[in-house]
Every structure is written in structure tokens, then in C-alpha cells.
Design a protein around this motif. Structure first.
Motif, mmCIF file in Angstrom:
data_model
loop_
_atom_site.group_PDB
_atom_site.id
_atom_site.type_symbol
_atom_site.label_atom_id
_atom_site.label_comp_id
_atom_site.label_asym_id
_atom_site.label_seq_id
_atom_site.Cartn_x
_atom_site.Cartn_y
_atom_site.Cartn_z
ATOM 1 N N PHE A 1 -8.828 6.193 -2.617
ATOM 2 C CA PHE A 1 -7.322 5.254 -1.824
ATOM 3 C C PHE A 1 -7.036 5.229 -0.695
ATOM 4 C CE2 PHE A 1 -3.355 4.324 -0.977
ATOM 5 C CZ PHE A 1 -2.430 3.551 -1.593
ATOM 6 N N ARG A 2 -7.941 6.952 -0.010
ATOM 7 C CA ARG A 2 -7.251 6.220 1.101
ATOM 8 C C ARG A 2 -8.395 5.503 2.100
ATOM 9 N NH1 ARG A 2 -5.339 9.322 5.471
ATOM 10 N NH2 ARG A 2 -5.979 9.850 7.325
ATOM 11 N N TYR B 1 1.055 4.517 -2.273
ATOM 12 C CA TYR B 1 0.916 5.718 -1.682
ATOM 13 C C TYR B 1 1.130 6.589 -1.768
ATOM 14 C CZ TYR B 1 0.257 9.422 2.339
ATOM 15 O OH TYR B 1 0.289 10.532 2.837
ATOM 16 N N ILE C 1 -8.765 -1.359 -1.265
ATOM 17 C CA ILE C 1 -8.506 -0.155 -2.431
ATOM 18 C C ILE C 1 -9.906 -0.711 -3.817
ATOM 19 C CG2 ILE C 1 -6.586 1.041 -3.732
ATOM 20 C CD1 ILE C 1 -4.634 0.112 -1.785
ATOM 21 N N PRO D 1 -4.013 13.822 4.691
ATOM 22 C CA PRO D 1 -3.676 13.054 3.917
ATOM 23 C C PRO D 1 -2.387 14.127 3.315
ATOM 24 C CG PRO D 1 -5.789 13.837 3.510
ATOM 25 C CD PRO D 1 -5.441 14.298 5.435
ATOM 26 N N GLU E 1 -0.124 9.292 -4.500
ATOM 27 C CA GLU E 1 -0.751 9.716 -4.026
ATOM 28 C C GLU E 1 -0.403 10.886 -3.612
ATOM 29 O OE1 GLU E 1 -4.411 9.543 -3.612
ATOM 30 O OE2 GLU E 1 -3.653 7.855 -5.131
ATOM 31 N N ARG E 2 1.200 10.447 -3.851
ATOM 32 C CA ARG E 2 2.361 11.851 -3.087
ATOM 33 C C ARG E 2 3.578 12.390 -4.292
ATOM 34 N NH1 ARG E 2 1.599 13.596 2.132
ATOM 35 N NH2 ARG E 2 2.311 15.137 2.043
ATOM 36 N N LEU F 1 0.319 -1.406 -0.079
ATOM 37 C CA LEU F 1 -0.029 0.085 -0.313
ATOM 38 C C LEU F 1 1.189 1.461 0.014
ATOM 39 C CD1 LEU F 1 -2.584 -0.778 2.460
ATOM 40 C CD2 LEU F 1 -3.016 -0.787 -0.154
ATOM 41 N N GLN F 2 2.140 1.627 0.554
ATOM 42 C CA GLN F 2 2.546 2.668 1.003
ATOM 43 C C GLN F 2 3.434 2.530 -0.483
ATOM 44 O OE1 GLN F 2 0.617 3.237 3.789
ATOM 45 N NE2 GLN F 2 3.166 5.006 3.747
ATOM 46 N N LEU G 1 -6.888 2.605 2.016
ATOM 47 C CA LEU G 1 -5.941 2.047 3.063
ATOM 48 C C LEU G 1 -6.560 1.706 4.641
ATOM 49 C CD1 LEU G 1 -2.372 3.552 2.492
ATOM 50 C CD2 LEU G 1 -3.519 3.522 4.956
#
Length: 454
Positions: free
Chosen positions: A421-422, A289, A415, A351, A293-294, A285-286, A425
Motif C-alpha cells: 500500500f505504501r 491509510y 495501490i 511508515p 494501515e494504522r 488514499l488517506q 501511495l
């Protein structure tokens, strides 16, 4: 050259071969995760396909470990190792050149089969080469160190290679495997021992696990009431029933079911399963992420994993000493609660939290998981007869790998099924955290019932 020098040379070669084997297997379990976004872009892959890249490897690794031990006995550890390494290198080559997702996933499954052959045979080679118990203990420590270094370096190496081309994470296995096979020629031939195969048990185990994994992963995309998903669940149930019958009625069961009559063994296997589900789930997941996501690069993502993986490698050798001083229950329960703290922290972060803070909260998940493995192994071995130590260790390792495989499948399914997504998770990690709390409570409840548990 004297006989003593020859023996010493063979022992060093055996240790080098075992370390290289475990190194490449452990490296491949971690190095791929940070390349998933790059693979998704390159091959236009779906989320379920990314899950299969990870689970195809761990699923075959888990399902075939005990079977591979039987192969090692029948053909000899050295030959079985060679077969596994050749398959692993060939599969890595296929993965590196794969033009489509189905071929890449098939290559990953073949890698898992090779890894399942390499891991038990590498330990068997050490057992044959080192007859002195003290020297053998040191050799096993070096063997474990190689795996820890690989696990720590995997995300960083994968991130660095992904910046150039994600296919390099598979090609890197080729020179390591070639060196291992060259050194293997200096290892003495292994003895062969008659060991019957449990064909019904092995085939049904693969079908049961594969059907369940397919249903979990694809159900989020096709719907859990769709014909393919329902059919795979039915297949999993039928295959599971065949497996249980084969183990209870078969003359040579792969997994003797009476091992589970001990509540301590059953509890240890449950904890091993869930802790690995948490660890692999967080890594999967990370990785997505940080990059999706970032917006971080693959190398930056790998570096953010380094505090977690490096501390696991450093603390792993110290855990047995801690267990000797304070008892096994403390590191087991403490490790679980430490993982819970990390998982809850990851769930409640805003977030836009600083990525360094996110990486810091991943550390308790990795460290907590490493605290549980050595005392769990000792607990299992304490509650089974000595002649079944090898089988029990194999069952424990299988439970851990199954947890990792299904952890990725379940977290990915959450997910895919959630609007963001958040939220997916948070739901996935939250449920795993709740399971860890329940198992920790059960472990505390059993305290004092056995002298080995205290």
C-alpha cells in the motif's frame, strides 16, 4: 401580505433551497470516504469496488453538469431542481438499503446524476430570485459557504455515523432533501427558454469518460491487456472521437472547442483538473491509510481530516481578496507549490509516523487547492466573450470534477498494482506532485503575456 413581503419571502426561500441543495451535494462528495473500510467489510468489497463508490458519483456529476444546464433552461430551474433532488433522495435511499456492491455503485451513479441537476439549477434559482447584483453576490457567497461547511463537516460526520452504521451516511440525505423540497414550494416558478440538446455530445462524453475510468480501475485487477480493459479503452477512444466531431460540427455544441484556443483557458483547465485529482486522491488514499494501515476508527479518521477541510472552508472567502492585492498568478502558483509540499511530505514520511504529523501534512494539499479555484475562474472568464461566461464556468467545473474522478481511479490503480500500500501511495502522489510542478512552471512562463495574468 404586500407584494414586497411576498418577493422577499420568495427570495429567502430561493436562497434556502439553493444552500440546502449545494450543502447536500458537497456533503455527499466527502462523507462517504471515511466509511469505505466499513463498507468493504460489510459487503466483502474489493479495492476496485471501493474506487467505484467514489468515482461513480463524481463521474456522473462531471459528465452531466453542462447537460443539466440545458435541462434547466428548457423545463425551468425550479422544476429541474425538483427532479434532481427527488432523484438524489431516491438514490440515497437505494444506497442506504443496498445489499450488494453493484446496487450500491448504481445508486451512487444515480446520486451523481441528481447532484449534476441540483448544482447548476441552485445557482439559476439564485439568479432569478435576486435581481440586484449586490444582493445576488451576497446570496452566492452564502451558497458557497454552505458547500464549504458541508465539505469541512463531511469526514467528521461520516466517521461518527460509520461508528453506528455506514448506511446512515446515505440516509442522512433523506431529511435534508425533504426539507429542501418543502421549501421549494415557496419559490416562484421559473421561466422556460428554448435550449436544444446536444445528444451526440452528451452520450459520447459519458461513454468516453466511463470507458477510460473502467480501464484505469479494472486494469489493475484484470490486467491492462485483458479483453474487457482493452475493449473499454477502444470504446473510450471511439466515443471521444465522436464527441470531438459533435462539438466541432454540431449546430449546438455542448462544449465549443474554440474555448481551448486560448492557452490561458487551456492552462487553467489543466490546473483545475490536476489540483482536484490531488485533493480527491489524498482524501481517498488517506481514508484507507488511517483505517487499514494504522488501525484507527472511522471517527478518529474523520477528525484527522478536520484541520485540512476546516481551513479550506475558512480561507476560501479570503482568496479573492488576496488575488486582488497580489495578482492571480501568485495564489495559483503558490497554491500548486503548497500542494506539492504536502504531497512530497506524505510520500517521504516513515511508515510509523505520528498520525497527527500525517494530518498536518494533509493541510497544505487542501489549502493549496483552495487557493487556485477563485483566480482560475477569473482567468477563464477574462479570456472568453461575456456571452460564453456560463458555458466556460460549466466547462471549468466539469474539468475539476473529472480530475477528482480520475484522481481516485489512478491512485487506487497504483495501490492495486504495487506490492505494498505504501509504495502505491508514494507512486500515485509523487506523479501528481510532478504534474503540479510542471503546470506551475508553465503558469510562470506565461506571466506577463496577458495583463489579466499579472
Amino acid at each position: 401580505m404586500t407584494r414586497t413581503a411576498t418577493v422577499e419571502g420568495g427570495s429567502r426561500a430561493a436562497l434556502a433551497v439553493a444552500m440546502l441543495g449545494f450543502f447536500v451535494v458537497a456533503l455527499d462528495a466527502q462523507i462517504v470516504n471515511v466509511t469505505l473500510p466499513a463498507i468493504r467489510t460489510s459487503l466483502d468489497a474489493s479495492l476496485s469496488s471501493l474506487q467505484w463508490i467514489v468515482t461513480a458519483y463524481t463521474l456522473m456529476f462531471a459528465a452531466l453538469q453542462l447537460f443539466s444546464g440545458t435541462v434547466s433552461d428548457r423545463v425551468g430551474a425550479r422544476r429541474a431542481y425538483a427532479i434532481g433532488m427527488v432523484l438524489f433522495v431516491a438514490a440515497s435511499t437505494v444506497c442506504g438499503f443496498a445489499p450488494t456492491m453493484p446496487l450500491l455503485i448504481a445508486g451512487r451513479a444515480a446520486q451523481g446524476i441528481g447532484a449534476a441537476m441540483i448544482t447548476p439549477t441552485s445557482l439559476a434559482i439564485i439568479r432569478e430570485a435576486f435581481t440586484d447584483t449586490v444582493q445576488r453576490g451576497r446570496a452566492i457567497a452564502y451558497w458557497a459557504m454552505g458547500g464549504s461547511i458541508a465539505a469541512a463537516a463531511g469526514p467528521v460526520v461520516g466517521g461518527a455515523l460509520a461508528e453506528i452504521d455506514w448506511r446512515l451516511v446515505f440516509w442522512v440525505n433523506i431529511p435534508v432533501g425533504a426539507v429542501a423540497l418543502m421549501v421549494l414550494s415557496r419559490v416562484h416558478r421559473s421561466q422556460r427558454r428554448p435550449a436544444p440538446f446536444d445528444w451526440f455530445g452528451q452520450v459520447s462524453a459519458v461513454l468516453a469518460l466511463g470507458g477510460l475510468t473502467y480501464a484505469i480501475i479494472e486494469g489493475a485487477e484484470f490486467g491492462y491487456g485483458s479483453l474487457p480493459v482493452v475493449s473499454s479503452l477502444v470504446l473510450s477512444v471511439i466515443a471521444g472521437a465522436v464527441f470531438l466531431r459533435a462539438q466541432s460540427r454540431g449546430a449546438h455544441p455542448m462544449v465549443p472547442l474554440d474555448l481551448f484556443r486560448s492557452r490561458y483557458v487551456a492552462g487553467a483547465l489543466s490546473i483545475a483538473f490536476v489540483t482536484m485529482a490531488a485533493f480527491y486522491g489524498v482524501v481517498f488514499l488517506q481514508s484507507l491509510y488511517f483505517q487499514q494501515e494504522r488501525g484507527l476508527a472511522a471517527l478518529e479518521t474523520g477528525l484527522l481530516f478536520l484541520p485540512m477541510t476546516a481551513l479550506v472552508a475558512i480561507l476560501n472567502p479570503l482568496v479573492p481578496r488576496l488575488a486582488e492585492r497580489v495578482g492571480r498568478l501568485v495564489p495559483i502558483v503558490g497554491g500548486q507549490l503548497l500542494m506539492v509540499c504536502g504531497l512530497v511530505g506524505l510520500c517521504i514520511l516513515p511508515p510509523d509516523a505520528n498520525v497527527l504529523l500525517v494530518a498536518t501534512l494533509m493541510v497544505p494539499v487542501g489549502v493549496g487547492g483552495s487557493f487556485t479555484v477563485p483566480p482560475l475562474t477569473s482567468m477563464v472568464l477574462d479570456h472568453i466573450p461575456a456571452e460564453r461566461a456560463g458555458t466556460a464556468s460549466g466547462v471549468l467545473n466539469t474539468a475539476r470534477q473529472m480530475g477528482g474522478s480520475l484522481g481516485v481511479a489512478i491512485c487506487g490503480a497504483f495501490i492495486a498494482a504495487q506490492p505494498t500500500f505504501r509504495f502505491g501511495l508514494q507512486l500515485g502522489l509523487g506523479i501528481i506532485a510532478a504534474l503540479l510542478v510542471v503546470l506551475a512552471g508553465m503558469a510562470v512562463h506565461q506571466r506577463g503575456r496577458s495583463p489579466q495574468a499579472a
